[in-house]
Write a protein that holds these residues in place. Sequence first.
Motif, mmCIF file in Angstrom:
data_model
loop_
_atom_site.group_PDB
_atom_site.id
_atom_site.type_symbol
_atom_site.label_atom_id
_atom_site.label_comp_id
_atom_site.label_asym_id
_atom_site.label_seq_id
_atom_site.Cartn_x
_atom_site.Cartn_y
_atom_site.Cartn_z
ATOM 1 N N PRO A 7 0.832 -1.364 0.287
ATOM 2 C CA PRO A 7 -0.149 0.214 0.164
ATOM 3 C C PRO A 7 0.918 1.218 0.026
ATOM 4 O O PRO A 7 0.503 2.213 -0.758
ATOM 5 N N ALA A 8 1.975 1.411 0.767
ATOM 6 C CA ALA A 8 2.761 2.486 0.593
ATOM 7 C C ALA A 8 3.746 2.770 -0.618
ATOM 8 O O ALA A 8 3.731 4.021 -1.177
ATOM 9 N N VAL A 9 3.849 1.637 -1.304
ATOM 10 C CA VAL A 9 4.716 1.557 -2.495
ATOM 11 C C VAL A 9 3.737 2.202 -3.694
ATOM 12 O O VAL A 9 4.049 3.080 -4.257
ATOM 13 N N SER A 10 2.537 1.790 -3.535
ATOM 14 C CA SER A 10 1.429 2.117 -4.526
ATOM 15 C C SER A 10 1.226 3.586 -4.380
ATOM 16 O O SER A 10 0.805 4.237 -5.108
ATOM 17 N N GLU A 11 1.110 4.123 -3.081
ATOM 18 C CA GLU A 11 0.808 5.613 -2.597
ATOM 19 C C GLU A 11 1.874 6.428 -3.166
ATOM 20 O O GLU A 11 1.687 7.344 -3.676
ATOM 21 N N LEU A 12 3.098 5.937 -3.050
ATOM 22 C CA LEU A 12 4.212 6.684 -3.389
ATOM 23 C C LEU A 12 4.551 6.910 -5.057
ATOM 24 O O LEU A 12 4.738 7.920 -5.384
ATOM 25 N N THR A 13 4.142 5.737 -5.635
ATOM 26 C CA THR A 13 4.415 5.829 -6.995
ATOM 27 C C THR A 13 3.191 6.138 -7.887
ATOM 28 O O THR A 13 3.339 6.498 -8.892
ATOM 29 N N GLY A 14 2.060 6.254 -7.082
ATOM 30 C CA GLY A 14 0.577 6.456 -8.011
ATOM 31 C C GLY A 14 0.033 4.932 -8.487
ATOM 32 O O GLY A 14 -0.704 5.385 -9.704
ATOM 33 N N SER A 18 -1.188 -4.258 -9.894
ATOM 34 C CA SER A 18 -1.081 -5.011 -11.087
ATOM 35 C C SER A 18 0.012 -4.346 -12.043
ATOM 36 O O SER A 18 0.829 -4.955 -12.565
ATOM 37 N N THR A 19 0.040 -2.948 -12.240
ATOM 38 C CA THR A 19 0.948 -2.390 -12.848
ATOM 39 C C THR A 19 2.420 -2.476 -12.070
ATOM 40 O O THR A 19 3.502 -2.810 -12.926
ATOM 41 N N LEU A 20 2.611 -2.434 -10.882
ATOM 42 C CA LEU A 20 3.972 -2.661 -10.274
ATOM 43 C C LEU A 20 4.329 -4.172 -10.512
ATOM 44 O O LEU A 20 5.353 -4.165 -10.840
ATOM 45 N N ARG A 38 4.674 -15.589 3.545
ATOM 46 C CA ARG A 38 3.601 -14.642 2.386
ATOM 47 C C ARG A 38 3.369 -13.423 2.328
ATOM 48 O O ARG A 38 2.400 -12.683 1.968
ATOM 49 N N SER A 39 4.664 -12.598 2.505
ATOM 50 C CA SER A 39 4.817 -11.262 2.753
ATOM 51 C C SER A 39 6.090 -10.833 2.124
ATOM 52 O O SER A 39 7.064 -11.387 2.300
ATOM 53 N N VAL A 40 5.833 -9.681 1.406
ATOM 54 C CA VAL A 40 7.063 -9.187 0.824
ATOM 55 C C VAL A 40 6.969 -7.582 1.078
ATOM 56 O O VAL A 40 5.902 -7.040 1.557
ATOM 57 N N GLY A 41 8.029 -6.844 0.807
ATOM 58 C CA GLY A 41 8.312 -5.441 0.937
ATOM 59 C C GLY A 41 9.175 -4.765 0.012
ATOM 60 O O GLY A 41 10.210 -5.556 -0.348
#
Length: 60
Positions: A7-14, A18-20, A38-41
């Motif tokens: 969620p933080a990466v999506s917010e930073l990049t916009g 799916s696109t990431l 089951r977790s990544v960062g």
Amino acid sequence: MRILRLPAVSELTGLPRSTLYLYISKGQFPKPVKLGIRSVGWIQEEVDQWLLQKKESRLF
């Protein structure tokens, strides 16, 4: 070093999830770090560097 979750990466990049993951598969975005079964960062410095490269490569 700071680890960012999706969620933080999506917010930073916009960019949506799916696109990431599309960019990751094409080698156009930093790969995530496995944090558990089951977790990544993502490493914040790598995401910041990617954003800086995008900023510097834009046409005026």
